[in-house]
Design an enzyme around this catalytic site. Structure first.
Site, PDB file in Angstrom:
ATOM      1  N   ARG A  91       0.838  -1.215   0.000  1.00 10.81           N
ATOM      2  CA  ARG A  91       0.000   0.000   0.000  1.00 10.81           C
ATOM      3  C   ARG A  91       0.864   1.252   0.000  1.00 10.81           C
ATOM      4  O   ARG A  91       0.487   2.282   0.542  1.00 10.81           O
ATOM      5  CB  ARG A  91      -0.906   0.001   1.208  1.00 10.81           C
ATOM      6  CG  ARG A  91      -0.161  -0.234   2.521  1.00 10.81           C
ATOM      7  CD  ARG A  91      -1.016   0.142   3.645  1.00 10.81           C
ATOM      8  NE  ARG A  91      -0.459  -0.315   4.908  1.00 10.81           N
ATOM      9  CZ  ARG A  91      -1.041  -0.087   6.053  1.00 10.81           C
ATOM     10  NH1 ARG A  91      -2.155   0.590   6.090  1.00 10.81           N
ATOM     11  NH2 ARG A  91      -0.496  -0.510   7.164  1.00 10.81           N
ATOM     12  N   ASP A 123      -6.411  -3.745   0.799  1.00 11.61           N
ATOM     13  CA  ASP A 123      -7.023  -2.794  -0.131  1.00 11.61           C
ATOM     14  C   ASP A 123      -6.048  -1.727  -0.602  1.00 11.61           C
ATOM     15  O   ASP A 123      -6.415  -0.827  -1.350  1.00 11.61           O
ATOM     16  CB  ASP A 123      -8.252  -2.141   0.520  1.00 11.61           C
ATOM     17  CG  ASP A 123      -7.924  -1.530   1.877  1.00 11.61           C
ATOM     18  OD1 ASP A 123      -6.732  -1.305   2.160  1.00 11.61           O
ATOM     19  OD2 ASP A 123      -8.860  -1.294   2.660  1.00 11.61           O
ATOM     20  N   ASP A 250      10.704  -7.263   8.211  1.00  9.69           N
ATOM     21  CA  ASP A 250      10.325  -6.350   7.123  1.00  9.69           C
ATOM     22  C   ASP A 250      10.122  -4.934   7.632  1.00  9.69           C
ATOM     23  O   ASP A 250      10.000  -4.000   6.833  1.00  9.69           O
ATOM     24  CB  ASP A 250       9.054  -6.837   6.413  1.00  9.69           C
ATOM     25  CG  ASP A 250       7.936  -7.180   7.380  1.00  9.69           C
ATOM     26  OD1 ASP A 250       8.121  -8.101   8.188  1.00  9.69           O
ATOM     27  OD2 ASP A 250       6.889  -6.510   7.346  1.00  9.69           O
ATOM     28  N   ASN A 251      10.102  -4.759   8.947  1.00  6.85           N
ATOM     29  CA  ASN A 251       9.989  -3.412   9.517  1.00  6.85           C
ATOM     30  C   ASN A 251      11.317  -2.939  10.096  1.00  6.85           C
ATOM     31  O   ASN A 251      11.338  -1.973  10.867  1.00  6.85           O
ATOM     32  CB  ASN A 251       8.899  -3.390  10.596  1.00  6.85           C
ATOM     33  CG  ASN A 251       7.506  -3.567  10.007  1.00  6.85           C
ATOM     34  OD1 ASN A 251       7.302  -3.320   8.824  1.00  6.85           O
ATOM     35  ND2 ASN A 251       6.563  -3.996  10.816  1.00  6.85           N
TER      36      ASN A 251
END
Ligand code: AMP
Ligand code: MG
Length: 486
Positions: A91, A123, A250-251
């Site tokens: 996103r 989304d 991933d962070n």
């Protein structure tokens, strides 16, 4: 000319092979509103923060700046201990890399920009509340002197997004020298793509560790440096009482920056085992686990770098072996500074261990305690400190030990107090403060966001108009829950 078109784009990441990313255009938000622009970050980029029309157009995804080359970065990562091979920007988009007049390079990263090939079931959007949290949190961390990504601006919209309830989509532009993560390296390692792994390492080293470029031992030195930066960043988190909440690989930034603010929290009533993420039922990312998780994450990175280091496991172990010392020397030095101790004594760690145990038993507010400690006077009542403890006798005993310890210091009391007020913030971004800003914003009043932005950018200063934010948090703040839902 629109302000973003005046930037000097110098896109390096998009020159890497196609397997590193997917080119995607942002999807415009409906009826976007510009909520806030951060002039300090605009200044970093040589960007005109008064050009609000263009800030809105670019952040809402209506317009892509000339010279930008938007792409979603591919990465993987260990999430709550389990390897997930397909993550990536689901996103967000790297709009491009810009160079400012000082030659510094900055990634412009648009978060909340719509679907990408990495969106999975998501989304592609970010809700207003989580965008406000990230926008303010990174600036709060920067204000506290902690390495972090930054935020340029925030946009709200009418685009509906479904979470637990129906919310609206927002977007921020995040700014950092790089958004490459530990998980970017894991992505190629676990796919056995060693050529790409090397290309990624070369890209990062050339751009961000230029002193290592070309050296035979550059990969091991690079790994060593990432370990050091990670340990020091986490030491700063611990000293200020910051809980990240989702320390998945991933962070974890390859530059040792605090990255991806989700269910973060600043410590209030001290609780070493505090878990700020309501979704973290196993308590994996509890406050007191963060240093060990940092080590674990560095080990994951080491594994991913093995092919570049001749599969030399002992070398990885040797480098990792520095982490505990990197962490504890940074942490103990920060804690000594917080207590106004310029010299180092063997017994100092006991002083702090005792203090934290005492704070834990008494539910003492972490930030308030250290700020009030700045005004500590030996052999006095120190009432503002005492009221933070139920067991005041226990505090009196600790104060006695602290008074004796201060006798070993050369510094005059007023100098010590001044120095301590530069490291013990008067303000931290407590959850209830952000919640006030969020509740108002949902009603269309964005004013508190700019107030808090200014406040957290100078957390050591006195702000008479915000004295209420320097008090104990209201009880309703205790029941606020933040989770991975964003
Ligand atoms: P985070 O928990 O925000 O660090 O995200 C973990 C992964 O999920 C990343 O790959 C994100 O890009 C992706 N992600 C999170 N939220 C969404 C969303 N609403 N739509 C698409 N991808 C998402
Ligand atoms: Mg993330």
């Amino acid at each position: 000319m629109p302000c973003f078109d005046c930037l000097t784009f110098d896109n390096g990441y998009s020159q890497l092979p196609a397997s590193f990313y997917s080119r995607v255009m942002p999807q415009a938000l409906d009826n976007p509103r510009l909520v806030s622009v951060n002039p300090k970050v605009a200044h970093l980029l040589d960007l005109d923060s008064d050009d609000r029309d263009d800030m809105l157009a670019v952040t809402s995804g209506q317009r892509v700046p000339a010279g930008a080359d938007p792409l979603a970065m591919a990465y993987a990562g260990h999430q709550f201990g389990i390897y997930v091979p397909h993550l990536g920007d689901g996103r967000a988009l790297l709009l491009g890399e810009v160079r400012n007049v000082h030659g510094e390079r900055w990634d412009l990263h648009l978060k909340g920009s719509g679907h990408t090939p990495y969106s999975r079931q998501g989304d592609g959007r970010a809700v207003l509340r989580s965008s406000i949290r990230e926008y303010l949190a990174c600036e709060a961390m920067h204000g506290l002197g902690i390495p972090t990504t930054r935020a340029l601006c925030l946009v709200d919209s009418d685009t509906p997004v479904q979470r637990e309830s129906l919310e609206t989509a927002a977007a921020i532009i995040r700014v950092a020298p790089s958004h490459v993560r530990f998980g970017s390296f894991e992505y190629f390692y676990y796919r056995h793509k060693h050529v790409e792994l090397r290309q990624l390492a070369e890209f990062v080293i050339t751009a961000h560790f230029p002193a290592l470029a070309g050296r035979d031992d550059r990969y091991s030195l690079f790994y060593r440096e990432v370990i050091k930066r990670t340990a020091e960043m986490i030491a700063r988190w611990q000293a200020v009482g910051f809980c990240h909440g989702v320390m998945n690989t991933d962070n974890m930034s390859i530059l040792g920056l605090t990255l991806d603010y989700g269910p973060f929290g600043f410590m209030e009533a001290f609780d070493a085992g505090h878990v700020c993420n309501h979704s973290d039922v196993q308590r994996r990312y509890a406050f007191n686990q963060q240093p060990d998780i940092g080590y674990w994450n560095c080990a994951c990175l080491g594994q991913a770098l093995l092919p570049l280091l001749g599969d030399d496991v002992d070398l990885i172990k040797e480098m990792l072996g520095h982490y505990p010392d990197d962490f504890s020397s940074a942490y103990s030095s920060l804690m000594r500074q917080k207590a106004g101790l310029m010299t180092q004594e063997k017994s100092d760690s006991f002083l702090f261990d005792n203090l934290l145990t005492l704070m834990q038993k008494n539910g003492t507010d972490y930030t308030l305690f250290f700020r009030r400690l700045c005004d500590f006077e030996p052999c006095r009542e120190n009432a503002p400190l005492k009221v933070l403890f139920k067991d005041q006798d226990a505090l009196t005993q600790w104060c006695q030990i602290y008074s004796n310890r201060l006798k070993l210091e050369q510094e005059k009391a007023d100098t010590r107090q001044m120095t301590m007020k530069k490291v013990n913030p008067k303000y931290v971004l407590r959850n209830y403060m952000v919640q006030i800003a969020i509740d108002k914003a949902v009603e269309g009043d964005y004013s508190e966001i700019d107030h808090l932005l200014a406040l957290v950018q100078k957390p050591f200063a006195e702000w008479p108009e915000y004295e209420h934010y320097a008090e104990l948090p209201p009880n309703w703040g205790d029941v606020l829950e933040v989770s991975c839902s964003s």
